[in-house]
Motif scaffolding. Structure first.
Motif, PDB file in Angstrom:
ATOM      1  N   MET A 127     -30.686  19.237  48.676  1.00  0.00           N
ATOM      2  CA  MET A 127     -30.471  18.645  49.999  1.00  0.00           C
ATOM      3  C   MET A 127     -30.180  17.150  49.909  1.00  0.00           C
ATOM      4  SD  MET A 127     -30.597  21.193  52.069  1.00  0.00           S
ATOM      5  CE  MET A 127     -30.988  20.671  53.740  1.00  0.00           C
ATOM      6  N   SER A 128     -30.830  16.476  48.966  1.00  0.00           N
ATOM      7  CA  SER A 128     -30.565  15.052  48.772  1.00  0.00           C
ATOM      8  C   SER A 128     -29.111  14.817  48.386  1.00  0.00           C
ATOM      9  CB  SER A 128     -31.499  14.505  47.695  1.00  0.00           C
ATOM     10  OG  SER A 128     -31.252  13.134  47.469  1.00  0.00           O
ATOM     11  N   ASP A 129     -28.595  15.680  47.515  1.00  0.00           N
ATOM     12  CA  ASP A 129     -27.185  15.572  47.118  1.00  0.00           C
ATOM     13  C   ASP A 129     -26.269  15.920  48.283  1.00  0.00           C
ATOM     14  OD1 ASP A 129     -27.917  14.872  44.563  1.00  0.00           O
ATOM     15  OD2 ASP A 129     -27.663  16.891  43.734  1.00  0.00           O
ATOM     16  N   ARG A 130     -26.623  16.942  49.036  1.00  0.00           N
ATOM     17  CA  ARG A 130     -25.778  17.405  50.135  1.00  0.00           C
ATOM     18  C   ARG A 130     -25.625  16.352  51.218  1.00  0.00           C
ATOM     19  NH1 ARG A 130     -27.511  23.081  52.471  1.00  0.00           N
ATOM     20  NH2 ARG A 130     -26.934  23.561  50.303  1.00  0.00           N
ATOM     21  N   CYS A 146     -38.775  21.084  55.023  1.00  0.00           N
ATOM     22  CA  CYS A 146     -37.389  21.056  55.528  1.00  0.00           C
ATOM     23  C   CYS A 146     -36.558  22.238  55.044  1.00  0.00           C
ATOM     24  CB  CYS A 146     -36.721  19.752  55.129  1.00  0.00           C
ATOM     25  SG  CYS A 146     -36.621  19.479  53.338  1.00  0.00           S
ATOM     26  N   GLY A 147     -36.839  22.747  53.829  1.00  0.00           N
ATOM     27  CA  GLY A 147     -36.047  23.845  53.293  1.00  0.00           C
ATOM     28  C   GLY A 147     -34.577  23.480  53.223  1.00  0.00           C
ATOM     29  N   THR A 197     -33.979  10.318  53.992  1.00  0.00           N
ATOM     30  CA  THR A 197     -34.535  10.431  52.649  1.00  0.00           C
ATOM     31  C   THR A 197     -35.180  11.797  52.431  1.00  0.00           C
ATOM     32  OG1 THR A 197     -36.676   9.486  53.324  1.00  0.00           O
ATOM     33  CG2 THR A 197     -34.971   7.950  52.559  1.00  0.00           C
ATOM     34  N   TRP A 198     -35.378  12.137  51.142  1.00  0.00           N
ATOM     35  CA  TRP A 198     -35.883  13.448  50.749  1.00  0.00           C
ATOM     36  C   TRP A 198     -36.961  13.288  49.676  1.00  0.00           C
ATOM     37  CZ3 TRP A 198     -33.523  17.425  53.447  1.00  0.00           C
ATOM     38  CH2 TRP A 198     -32.345  17.058  54.142  1.00  0.00           C
ATOM     39  N   SER A 254     -38.919  21.296  44.405  1.00  0.00           N
ATOM     40  CA  SER A 254     -38.082  20.241  43.844  1.00  0.00           C
ATOM     41  C   SER A 254     -36.610  20.645  43.844  1.00  0.00           C
ATOM     42  CB  SER A 254     -38.535  19.913  42.417  1.00  0.00           C
ATOM     43  OG  SER A 254     -38.442  21.059  41.577  1.00  0.00           O
ATOM     44  N   VAL A 255     -36.345  21.946  43.704  1.00  0.00           N
ATOM     45  CA  VAL A 255     -34.965  22.442  43.733  1.00  0.00           C
ATOM     46  C   VAL A 255     -34.350  22.162  45.103  1.00  0.00           C
ATOM     47  CG1 VAL A 255     -33.484  24.479  43.566  1.00  0.00           C
ATOM     48  CG2 VAL A 255     -35.428  24.222  42.013  1.00  0.00           C
ATOM     49  N   CYS A 256     -35.110  22.476  46.144  1.00  0.00           N
ATOM     50  CA  CYS A 256     -34.646  22.225  47.512  1.00  0.00           C
ATOM     51  C   CYS A 256     -34.358  20.746  47.734  1.00  0.00           C
ATOM     52  CB  CYS A 256     -35.701  22.711  48.513  1.00  0.00           C
ATOM     53  SG  CYS A 256     -35.429  22.179  50.211  1.00  0.00           S
ATOM     54  N   ILE A 257     -35.294  19.905  47.365  1.00  0.00           N
ATOM     55  CA  ILE A 257     -35.148  18.469  47.606  1.00  0.00           C
ATOM     56  C   ILE A 257     -33.948  17.903  46.844  1.00  0.00           C
ATOM     57  CG2 ILE A 257     -36.212  16.225  47.195  1.00  0.00           C
ATOM     58  CD1 ILE A 257     -37.271  17.779  49.651  1.00  0.00           C
ATOM     59  N   GLY A 258     -33.756  18.347  45.612  1.00  0.00           N
ATOM     60  CA  GLY A 258     -32.616  17.884  44.839  1.00  0.00           C
ATOM     61  C   GLY A 258     -31.299  18.288  45.470  1.00  0.00           C
TER      62      GLY A 258
END
Length: 244
Positions: free
Chosen positions: A85-88, A55-56, A96-97, A79-83
Motif C-alpha cells: 500500500m505504501s508503494d501504491r 487498513c488492509g 503514511t503507512w 508487513s506485506v500489506c503495508i509495503g
C-alpha cells in the motif's frame, strides 16, 4: 471465494493475511468509501488528522485522500500489506503507512482528531460463537484496542467504527464509561444493513447507553444460558453479503 480460509480462525493469523496480500489487489469489506461517505462528512473535517486501523488493501484510504482528507495515517499488522500500500500510494503526500498492532499503538497521547476502523474488529471476533457473551480472550483484545484508541484521540476526537454488527451486540462493547465517550449510530446499505458508530471523546454516554453498561454489569453476576449462534459464522467472509 479465492481467498476463503479453511477455518475462520485464520482471519486472526498474520501468515494468512501476508499470503493473501501477496496476490489480492483490493478488497473492500462492507462496501467502498462512497457507501458511507455522507455519514463521515458529518463528523470528519478535511483538515483532521486521521488514523485508520487495520487498513488492509481497501481502497478507502485512497478514496478519502482523493476526497480531500490528506492527513491520513494507516496501520496494519501485515508487513506485506503495508509495503504494498505504501508503494501504491507513494504519490499521496502526507499519507503514511506503518506496521502496527491495534492493541499497542506507538503514537503519543492525543495524536489524532479521528480514528477509523472498518471491519477490523469484526475480523478479530470472527470465532465468537454467540454475540450475547463474548469470550474473555476476544473481550480482552477489544478492550486493549479501544483503550489505545481512547488514549490516542484528542479531546473531542471521534472514533468511527464501520461494522456489520447491530447496536444490540456492538454497543455491549462500546458503551463503557471508562472509555469516556458518547455513541451515535448510523446505518447504510440496501438489502443488508451495515452500521457506523461514532464515539466522541469527552462526552458522556446517553442514559440509554449507560443502561446498556449497567445491565451488562448485572448480567456478569448471573450470565445468561441462551446459546445463540452468530449469523453466518461458518460463511467465508462472515460478511457474505458485502458489496464491493
Amino acid at each position: 471465494m479465492e481467498y476463503l480460509p479453511e477455518e475462520n480462525s485464520r482471519y486472526k493469523d498474520i501468515d494468512y493475511w501476508d499470503e493473501r496480500y501477496k496476490t489480492e489487489q483490493c478488497y473492500d469489506w462492507l462496501g467502498s468509501f462512497s457507501k458511507f461517505q455522507h455519514i463521515l462528512e458529518k463528523h470528519v473535517l478535511k483538515e483532521d488528522s486521521i488514523l485508520i486501523l487495520g487498513c488492509g488493501n481497501s481502497s478507502m484510504s485512497g478514496d478519502m485522500y482523493n476526497a480531500g482528507y490528506h492527513g491520513i495515517t494507516n496501520i496494519d499488522y501485515s508487513s506485506v500489506c503495508i509495503g504494498t500500500m505504501s508503494d501504491r500510494y507513494s504519490d499521496c503526500v502526507g499519507m503514511t503507512w506503518h506496521q502496527m498492532d491495534v492493541r499497542r499503538l506507538s503514537f503519543p497521547d492525543a495524536s489524532f482528531d479521528v480514528i477509523i476502523e472498518k471491519a477490523t474488529l469484526d475480523a478479530i471476533m470472527v470465532e465468537e460463537k454467540t454475540p450475547w457473551e463474548v469470550s474473555p480472550q476476544a473481550d480482552g483484545f477489544i478492550h486493549q484496542a479501544l483503550t489505545e484508541v481512547g488514549r490516542c484521540l484528542k479531546p473531542g476526537g471521534r472514533f468511527v467504527s464501520v461494522t456489520f454488527a447491530s447496536p444490540l451486540f456492538r454497543k455491549r462493547l462500546y458503551a463503557r464509561a471508562e472509555y469516556n465517550w458518547s455513541i451515535q449510530k448510523y446505518g447504510y446499505g440496501e438489502g443488508f444493513e451495515y452500521f457506523v458508530y461514532v464515539m466522541t471523546k469527552g462526552e458522556a454516554l446517553s442514559p440509554e447507553d449507560a443502561a446498556v453498561e449497567k445491565k451488562l454489569l448485572e448480567d456478569a453476576e448471573s450470565p445468561p444460558t441462551t446459546n445463540v449462534t452468530m449469523q453466518l459464522e461458518d460463511e467465508e467472509d462472515f460478511l457474505f453479503n458485502i458489496e464491493s
